[in-house]
Scaffold this motif. Structure first.
Motif, PDB file in Angstrom:
ATOM      1  N   CYS A   1      55.800  54.965  31.853  1.00 26.37           N
ATOM      2  CA  CYS A   1      56.821  54.272  31.064  1.00 26.37           C
ATOM      3  C   CYS A   1      56.269  53.669  29.778  1.00 26.37           C
ATOM      4  O   CYS A   1      57.008  53.101  28.986  1.00 26.37           O
ATOM      5  CB  CYS A   1      57.497  53.184  31.900  1.00 26.37           C
ATOM      6  SG  CYS A   1      56.353  51.959  32.552  1.00 26.37           S
TER       7      CYS A   1
ATOM      8  N   ARG B   1      68.021  46.848  25.372  1.00 24.24           N
ATOM      9  CA  ARG B   1      68.608  48.005  26.066  1.00 24.24           C
ATOM     10  C   ARG B   1      69.322  48.859  25.032  1.00 24.24           C
ATOM     11  O   ARG B   1      69.855  48.333  24.044  1.00 24.24           O
ATOM     12  CB  ARG B   1      69.582  47.551  27.155  1.00 24.24           C
ATOM     13  CG  ARG B   1      70.701  46.692  26.620  1.00 24.24           C
ATOM     14  CD  ARG B   1      71.235  45.674  27.618  1.00 24.24           C
ATOM     15  NE  ARG B   1      71.822  44.546  26.931  1.00 24.24           N
ATOM     16  CZ  ARG B   1      73.103  44.450  26.578  1.00 24.24           C
ATOM     17  NH1 ARG B   1      73.945  45.425  26.872  1.00 24.24           N
ATOM     18  NH2 ARG B   1      73.552  43.391  25.938  1.00 24.24           N
TER      19      ARG B   1
ATOM     20  N   ASP C   1      66.180  46.996  29.695  1.00 21.17           N
ATOM     21  CA  ASP C   1      65.324  48.017  30.290  1.00 21.17           C
ATOM     22  C   ASP C   1      64.231  48.508  29.342  1.00 21.17           C
ATOM     23  O   ASP C   1      63.606  49.533  29.580  1.00 21.17           O
ATOM     24  CB  ASP C   1      66.158  49.213  30.764  1.00 21.17           C
ATOM     25  CG  ASP C   1      66.967  49.853  29.644  1.00 21.17           C
ATOM     26  OD1 ASP C   1      66.770  49.470  28.450  1.00 21.17           O
ATOM     27  OD2 ASP C   1      67.796  50.727  29.938  1.00 21.17           O
ATOM     28  N   THR C   2      64.007  47.753  28.265  1.00 20.77           N
ATOM     29  CA  THR C   2      63.000  48.164  27.287  1.00 20.77           C
ATOM     30  C   THR C   2      62.250  46.943  26.766  1.00 20.77           C
ATOM     31  O   THR C   2      62.864  45.934  26.406  1.00 20.77           O
ATOM     32  CB  THR C   2      63.643  48.898  26.098  1.00 20.77           C
ATOM     33  OG1 THR C   2      64.423  49.988  26.588  1.00 20.77           O
ATOM     34  CG2 THR C   2      62.570  49.409  25.142  1.00 20.77           C
TER      35      THR C   2
ATOM     36  N   THR D   1      59.450  51.455  28.829  1.00 18.62           N
ATOM     37  CA  THR D   1      60.810  51.779  29.267  1.00 18.62           C
ATOM     38  C   THR D   1      60.876  51.600  30.776  1.00 18.62           C
ATOM     39  O   THR D   1      60.459  52.455  31.558  1.00 18.62           O
ATOM     40  CB  THR D   1      61.180  53.222  28.884  1.00 18.62           C
ATOM     41  OG1 THR D   1      60.961  53.406  27.487  1.00 18.62           O
ATOM     42  CG2 THR D   1      62.641  53.496  29.215  1.00 18.62           C
ATOM     43  N   GLU D   2      61.382  50.463  31.178  1.00 23.05           N
ATOM     44  CA  GLU D   2      61.399  50.092  32.595  1.00 23.05           C
ATOM     45  C   GLU D   2      62.421  48.979  32.782  1.00 23.05           C
ATOM     46  O   GLU D   2      62.539  48.064  31.961  1.00 23.05           O
ATOM     47  CB  GLU D   2      60.017  49.590  33.034  1.00 23.05           C
ATOM     48  CG  GLU D   2      59.919  49.171  34.475  1.00 23.05           C
ATOM     49  CD  GLU D   2      59.775  50.355  35.432  1.00 23.05           C
ATOM     50  OE1 GLU D   2      59.955  50.160  36.647  1.00 23.05           O
ATOM     51  OE2 GLU D   2      59.492  51.468  34.961  1.00 23.05           O
ATOM     52  N   SER D   3      63.189  49.048  33.849  1.00 28.29           N
ATOM     53  CA  SER D   3      64.146  47.976  34.132  1.00 28.29           C
ATOM     54  C   SER D   3      63.400  46.650  34.305  1.00 28.29           C
ATOM     55  O   SER D   3      62.467  46.546  35.102  1.00 28.29           O
ATOM     56  CB  SER D   3      64.934  48.289  35.405  1.00 28.29           C
ATOM     57  OG  SER D   3      65.772  47.207  35.729  1.00 28.29           O
TER      58      SER D   3
ATOM     59  N   THR E   1      59.447  46.193  23.735  1.00 22.39           N
ATOM     60  CA  THR E   1      58.748  46.733  22.571  1.00 22.39           C
ATOM     61  C   THR E   1      57.785  45.682  22.050  1.00 22.39           C
ATOM     62  O   THR E   1      58.169  44.541  21.806  1.00 22.39           O
ATOM     63  CB  THR E   1      59.745  47.120  21.455  1.00 22.39           C
ATOM     64  OG1 THR E   1      60.696  48.050  21.984  1.00 22.39           O
ATOM     65  CG2 THR E   1      59.003  47.745  20.284  1.00 22.39           C
TER      66      THR E   1
ATOM     67  N   ILE F   1      55.996  50.833  23.471  1.00 20.98           N
ATOM     68  CA  ILE F   1      57.316  50.725  24.101  1.00 20.98           C
ATOM     69  C   ILE F   1      57.165  50.942  25.597  1.00 20.98           C
ATOM     70  O   ILE F   1      56.542  51.918  26.041  1.00 20.98           O
ATOM     71  CB  ILE F   1      58.295  51.759  23.509  1.00 20.98           C
ATOM     72  CG1 ILE F   1      58.486  51.502  22.016  1.00 20.98           C
ATOM     73  CG2 ILE F   1      59.634  51.698  24.245  1.00 20.98           C
ATOM     74  CD1 ILE F   1      59.334  52.538  21.314  1.00 20.98           C
TER      75      ILE F   1
END
Length: 999
Positions: free
Chosen positions: A13, A89, A126-127, A49-51, A129, A47
């Motif tokens: 992710c 998100r 869910d992101t 990307t994970e809940s 950065t 980045i």
């Protein structure tokens, strides 16, 4: 709940922009043996990307923890600019925070989503950065132990140079003394820098250095085995330099950010060394270095010391870093300061003293000394753990005018912090109470005394010594400790969440305070404090201070005798011979109990009028006087009136009620009347309106009093009521451990009762008397139901809940279930025998020879006359304009009054025990039905309020005038043949005066 430790490579992710690169490295790590390496350029980004799993906080939940983001970052070189962390998100940013990059080494951040970030977090985020700023040169960061979401107590997040906007409220919270390091560092010095260092200051520097060093270092022989052991410990830390890179096991202290279910696993993965172990190592190494004579050994010790300091710096234990949180930090860092002080010359030679001094300043919070004096508040945690660090960090400065300025600021701050504090502010009160957790708290006070008195000694006789009033205040508080303790163990009612009976005062602060001289500075040694110190030593304790005092002709004081009032503790103290009796209550200002999830689980009734007698043992102690935890019936504290409940119902249900507190129970009453009074320092009384908090038994009420005359204590109760139909209401006379089951009780003419077990319940048609197994006699008037027991009692441990048992003797008065207008009366003869109790009983049978008379016992007033002292004592629970008992005909305020008549003169003492920290009621303490709610006392604005002065008027029969002027007292003629005494009452402090007849 996602945690990234990077032991298994780069998570799928994680991605980065095309101008940067991600990889796994074993060069730096905070747990396991790997971290994420990010080689970046300007405006680079990572980045994830994970809940995130964020959930908004729900009011009314038992746990106040807030969802938070945490991360560890290693920076190989400090750079200007800030990382930006964005959470969102579908390409949109919901919330963000910034992280400063101007550091080298490890840093961390704990950031609460709802409170500490810009924007509004969303459950569907869910992101993550991570963005580098524009204009930055290419470089490398290392990331480890990144938690997207973990619940953290909202009091703990701590701001620092990396995240200065985290938990801003902490700067004014109950934990501010730990957490406000960043705020302290922003304070500008208020004192001017002198033009030069004068000779008096220079001499003071040398004297203070000498004294400070002597506190921690006495030269001695050092064995090779000691040095070998230190080298072995150093090797266990795994600290090594490899091409300019320091590696080793992480230095850890806090695990509050670890998810509870994963805490032990993460601790194992990190394989860290506790901070306290590292600082202890530093101090032991410094002492060995200073004592060692072999150059080669000195070189090894010095190298280890400096290497550990460098490694601590690299690990983030350095200036400007808060390690996520620094709550209760001082207990683990206090050895660091003397270690550095002892090595100051060598660190200066190595070129790292200035850096290390900045670290000392930061963690000891020296910046607090620039707080405006009107805002200064004392704190026992600081005295105990960092006060010496504050002073050490100033003493190791070069001898410059800036050092003079900073030491002057320290002196003024310390003096202000020791003055009697208003309201429930820490640390010391006008009556000798020592405050922590917004109440009198000896278990913490002893550490405060251990910290502050040596520093007073170091400053003694210099331009930087504490003020006279500050010295007098700490002196009164310390001398008071030896009054409510016997010999060293303080009353169980003062044990807060530690009802073990094992906590005790330390005599050493008495020695330091004695050697700090008298408050006026005229005597090098305070002989009264020194005499108290000599009494408190055990017979086989022969200290250097004791030898010095005895060489001056000072001898141990006799056991204190008299009566003392401490209404900021709702406490009465009565002493005769070698015994102590103390009675304690609570009010709407002073909590009834302090209970944690693992401490004092059954202590609900500990201050419900608890009357403890400490009279046995050599020296006198709890165990010998009858208290033992195992088997103790937590319903039956002597003197209390309680609803006797099964243990499962008595056990506390501890909640985290708001963000001001943790998981703790500190219940307040809604009554203001609780405290004591003394007359001529010889006799006294205690009284309270008891109303239990509605969390458990809100219908339970009683009016309670106790009158202390020499070895006699007269106990009265009225207005006992509650609506509990399942459990009986009782007033406990005594509960004493039986070290031998056959220890006898004497009950009236029945002779000694050796039987075990034994039980008798009796409705008293006639008065009776009892002698317990600790030599205390009880006279119980007729018309009451008494139960006497000798039995094996089964109970629960107050902190672990394990089953306990023990053999006890007990007696109690039974008020039945759901009593209305219940009452009780009994008298205690302390430290007596059968013959004396029997004579007392016989005297009470004849009104003309009765040692005391109850003149009134009703809901509004308890009044007792003591024949021997010719004293009438009044517990006046309500204002009354037609009282008409003895000399008192009316009172306009609930009060306690004592009057002794001798040769036509009245010696009178009176008090309004209401601390009057606020008036009326607090609406937010009550629900819509008017029922009192559980609130955190830390959330109350009146905690820091000054006691409101209140004029109280007492009308006396006859024409009287003051024998001499008294501040705050006026006497003027009333209607008819009466005089009105008006007293300005404040802080629950008794006022005493002598009245003579107007001729």
């Amino acid at each position: 709940m996602t945690i990234f430790s990077f032991e298994s490579g780069i998570p799928v992710c994680f991605t980065c922009d095309r101008h940067s690169r991600l990889s796994i490295t074993n060069q730096y790590y905070k747990d396991g043996n790997a971290s994420l390496q990010w080689d970046y350029t300007e405006n680079s980004s990572v980045i994830v990307t994970e809940s995130i799993g964020y959930r908004p906080f729900q009011e009314g939940t038992k746990d106040q923890a807030r969802d938070s983001f945490t991360i560890w970052i290693y920076n190989a070189a400090a750079v200007e600019g800030e990382l930006v962390f964005e959470f969102g998100r579908s390409g949109a940013v919901d919330c963000s925070f910034q992280f400063g990059l101007n550091f080298r080494g490890w840093r961390t951040a704990w950031v609460a989503y709802e409170r500490d970030m810009t924007g509004c977090p969303h459950p569907d985020m869910d992101t993550v950065t991570i963005r580098m700023p524009m204009g930055i040169q290419p470089g490398t960061l290392f990331i480890d132990q990144m938690m997207l979401n973990t619940p953290i107590d909202p009091r703990f997040h701590t701001r620092d140079f990396q995240v200065p906007l985290v938990n801003l409220r902490a700067d004014v919270s109950a934990n501010a003394h730990w957490l406000a390091l960043y705020a302290f560092e922003q304070l500008a010095p208020k004192h001017a820098i002198p033009s030069a260092v004068i000779q008096e200051d220079q001499d003071a520097f040398g004297l203070m250095n000498e004294r400070f060093e002597a506190l921690f270092f006495k030269e001695r022989r050092v064995s090779k085995e000691e040095i070998t052991l230190l080298q072995r410990r150093f090797a266990e830390y795994g600290i090594a330099r490899k091409g300019g890179i320091l590696t080793g096991r992480p230095i850890e202290l806090f695990f509050d950010h670890y998810p509870p279910l994963l805490k032990e696993e993460l601790k194992r993965l990190s394989n860290g060394v506790q901070l306290s172990e590292i600082t202890q190592f530093l101090l032991e190494t410094a002492i060995c270095f200073r004592s060692c004579e072999e150059e080669e050994q000195q070189a090894h010790l010095q190298a280890m010391f400096i290497t550990v300091l460098d490694y601590m710096e690299d690990q983030g234990w350095t200036y400007g870093s808060s390690q996520g949180t620094v709550h209760h930090f001082g207990y683990n860092f206090r050895d660091y300061y003397p270690a550095v002080f002892l090595m100051r010359a060598d660190l200066k030679e190595a070129g790292i003293l200035e850096r290390t001094q900045r670290t000392m300043r930061w963690y000891s919070g020296v910046g607090r000394t620039h707080t405006p004096l009107a805002e200064v508040e004392g704190n026992i945690d600081i005295y105990n753990t960092t006060l010496h660090g504050m002073l050490a960090s100033l003493l190791i400065m070069d001898d410059t005018p800036e050092k003079v300025r900073d030491l002057k600021a320290f002196c003024d701050w310390l003096s202000q912090s020791l003055l009697p504090a208003p309201g429930l502010r820490a640390a010391y009160k006008i009556d000798g109470s020592a405050y922590h957790h917004v109440n009198h708290y000896p278990a913490y006070a002893v550490g405060g005394f251990q910290g502050v008195t040596p520093m007073m000694y170091v400053l003694k006789g210099t331009p930087f010594r504490v003020s006279r009033e500050a010295h007098e205040t700490i002196r009164k508080a310390l001398l008071s400790m030896r009054l409510y303790s016997n010999k060293r163990e303080w009353l169980i009612s003062l044990s807060a969440r530690h009802p073990t009976g094992k906590w005790a005062l330390d005599p050493e602060p008495f020695a330091f305070l004695a050697e700090s001289g008298t408050p006026d500075g005229r005597s090098e040694v305070d002989t009264e404090v020194a005499a108290a110190y000599l009494r408190l030593l055990d017979p086989d304790e022969r200290t250097e201070a004791a030898h010095r005092f005895e060489a001056m002709g000072i001898i141990a004081e006799p056991d204190p005798n008299g009566h003392w009032t401490m209404n900021y503790a709702a406490l009465a103290i009565h002493r005769r011979g070698s015994w102590l009796a103390g009675m304690r209550g609570h009010s709407r200002y002073l909590w009834a109990n302090e209970t944690y999830v693992n401490a004092n689980l059954y202590g609900r009734y500990i201050s419900h009028g608890h009357l403890q007698i400490m009279s046995r043992g050599e020296p006198v102690n709890h165990q010998a006087s009858g208290y033992q935890q195992d088997g103790w019936d937590w319903n039956r504290w002597p003197g209390t009136t309680t609803v006797h409940k099964p243990l499962e119902e008595l056990r506390a249900s501890v909640c985290n009620v708001d963000t001001f507190s943790g998981f703790e129970e500190m219940l307040l009453s809604d009554e203001t009347f609780a405290g004591g009074l003394h007359l001529e320092g010889h006799n006294g009384m205690f009284a309270m309106k008891l109303h239990e908090h509605p969390k458990y038994e809100g219908s339970h009420r009683a009016r309670k009093s106790a009158f202390f005359f020499n070895n006699r204590i007269i106990c009265l109760g009225s207005g006992i009521e509650n609506d509990n139909t399942a459990n009986r209401t009782e007033t406990t006379l005594f509960q004493n451990h039986l070290p031998i089951r056959e220890d006898p009780l004497w009950i009236d003419e029945a002779g000694p009762i050796y039987d075990f077990p034994y039980f008798q319940k009796k409705q008293l048609d006639n008065p009776t008397w009892i002698l317990d197994n600790k030599g205390n006699g009880y006279y119980i008037p007729a018309g009451q139901t008494i139960s006497v027991s000798k039995a094996t009692q089964h109970s629960k441990h107050q902190s672990t809940d394990v089953d306990t048992q023990g053999d006890f003797a007990a007696a109690w008065l039974d008020h039945g279930t759901s009593p209305t207008e219940g009452s009780y009366a009994y008298a205690i003869l302390v430290d007596t025998d059968c013959g004396q109790v029997k004579r007392f009983y016989e005297q009470m049978e004849h009104p003309d020879s009765a040692p005391y008379k109850v003149l009134r016992q009703e809901r509004s007033a308890h009044v007792v006359f003591d024949a021997e002292s010719c004293t009438t004592a009044y517990a006046l629970f309500e204002a009354d304009d037609c009282l008409g008992i003895g000399y008192v005909t009316a009172v306009d305020t609930p009060a306690m009054v004592m009057i002794r008549e001798e040769s036509g003169t009245l010696t009178m003492s009176a008090v309004d025990p209401d601390l009057r920290l606020y008036e009326e009621i607090e609406k937010d303490q009550y629900d819509r039905n008017g029922i009192q709610k559980e609130v955190s006392v830390y959330s109350r604005k009146w905690v820091h309020a000054k006691s409101i002065a209140h004029p109280m008027r007492i009308t006396l029969k006859g024409q009287w005038m003051l024998s001499s002027p008294e501040q705050g007292v006026q006497v003027f003629a009333g209607e008819g043949d009466c005089s009105v005494v008006e007293l300005i009452c404040q802080d629950g402090m008794p006022k005493e005066l002598v009245l003579v007849p107007i001729v």
